[in-house]
Design a protein around this motif. Sequence first.
Motif, short mmCIF file in Angstrom:
data_model
loop_
_atom_site.label_atom_id
_atom_site.label_comp_id
_atom_site.label_asym_id
_atom_site.label_seq_id
_atom_site.Cartn_x
_atom_site.Cartn_y
_atom_site.Cartn_z
N PHE A 277 -41.42 24.15 -18.16
CA PHE A 277 -42.08 23.11 -17.37
C PHE A 277 -43.18 22.41 -18.17
N GLU A 278 -43.95 23.16 -18.92
CA GLU A 278 -45.05 22.55 -19.67
C GLU A 278 -44.54 21.55 -20.69
N ALA A 279 -43.41 21.85 -21.34
CA ALA A 279 -42.84 20.93 -22.32
C ALA A 279 -42.42 19.63 -21.66
N LYS B 50 -36.34 22.50 -27.08
CA LYS B 50 -36.39 23.97 -27.18
C LYS B 50 -35.05 24.52 -27.66
N ALA B 51 -33.95 23.95 -27.15
CA ALA B 51 -32.63 24.43 -27.56
C ALA B 51 -32.39 24.20 -29.05
N ARG B 52 -32.91 23.10 -29.56
CA ARG B 52 -32.67 22.76 -30.98
C ARG B 52 -33.38 23.71 -31.94
N GLN B 53 -34.23 24.57 -31.43
CA GLN B 53 -34.86 25.57 -32.29
C GLN B 53 -33.86 26.62 -32.77
N PHE B 54 -32.70 26.67 -32.08
CA PHE B 54 -31.71 27.69 -32.42
C PHE B 54 -30.63 27.07 -33.31
#
Length: 361
Positions: free
Chosen positions: A62-64, A113-117
Amino acid sequence: MNYQADVCIVGAGPGGALLSYLLAKNGLSVILLEQNIALGQAFRGEHLNEEGEAVLKSHQLFEAVEALGILRMEKLEYYAEGKAFKTIFPDEAVGHLGIHVPQANLLQGILQKARQFPHFSCFLHTKVTQLLKDSSGRYIGVVARKDGETIEIGSQLIIGADGRYSTIRKHAQIDIQKRKHGFDLLWAKILAPYGWEPSIKMTLIGDKQLSLFTQVGGFIQIGWNIEQGSFAQLKKQDFTPFIHQLSEAFPELADSVRTQITSWHDFVLLDVFSSLCESWGTKGIALLGDAVHTMTPTGAFGLNSALKDADCLASLLKKESLTQFDVKKFQQMRTLAIEEVLAKQLEKEQTFAANFINKAS
């Protein structure tokens, strides 16, 4: 060109994006496909309720999303004869009556966030044209056109998160039962006048609902119910008397309406229906969100239901047992809640006019 992933998710809307992140976080390789050339281009619902908010917060997302821009609704007002006669304020424990989240902000907040993987990939401008099966009849991948090139993506599970006109559902020949609700919806967007508070405002034009939703960036989204199938005939009529009704209902918007809604082309038509699939998937395929249970715009439940679907489905998918996944378990966990929402939408539509029976003079 050929690709391989544990899960291929088709449709980068809120449900598909959230599921992609949750599965990648859990160590599964994921390829997410979106037919549009950019994220958030197709019109979708943009209001989080407290359930959708809770899903994002439970996964520290949520914060992102909030950092990219959201707007909490501070009140709901019912209008008659150009004036508010009833105002509802949020429960202090909730703090809002819905949160406007631009589609692009929601998707960017989740997918960054998903692209961190390294085992997550997102292919834009990619349209599925065919499903692949093995000799047993299980679906094992898709054929798609990516930037004009044909590609194949093999996967242990295909997720159809591609909306009310789902390509995956059609190719898998999964039946869907549609229900018309007697109205279609015209959308328009205007700049809010100075001092406009974050709010939802509702009124009746004849016997049809008209709603205003304040949006991020100083905009107001107008949602105007019209008779089902009537837009083609409406467009042949003079535009001025029709739009004058909007200015009469909300006099403070008269100047904005006059300068910013100047023809029928300033409206976008949404063909309104609800639907529910008897089966939420088949061997190698699972459907979620509007692909399996299309909702009407009433109450802004669709986005939030898709997020809850993704949250539930992610909890069931394990890397070591994807080929044994039984979609019936997912369906059993979510069907009752979906049926309740669909019934609630119908009740809200049928009783909306009752809010105006005893209006203050």
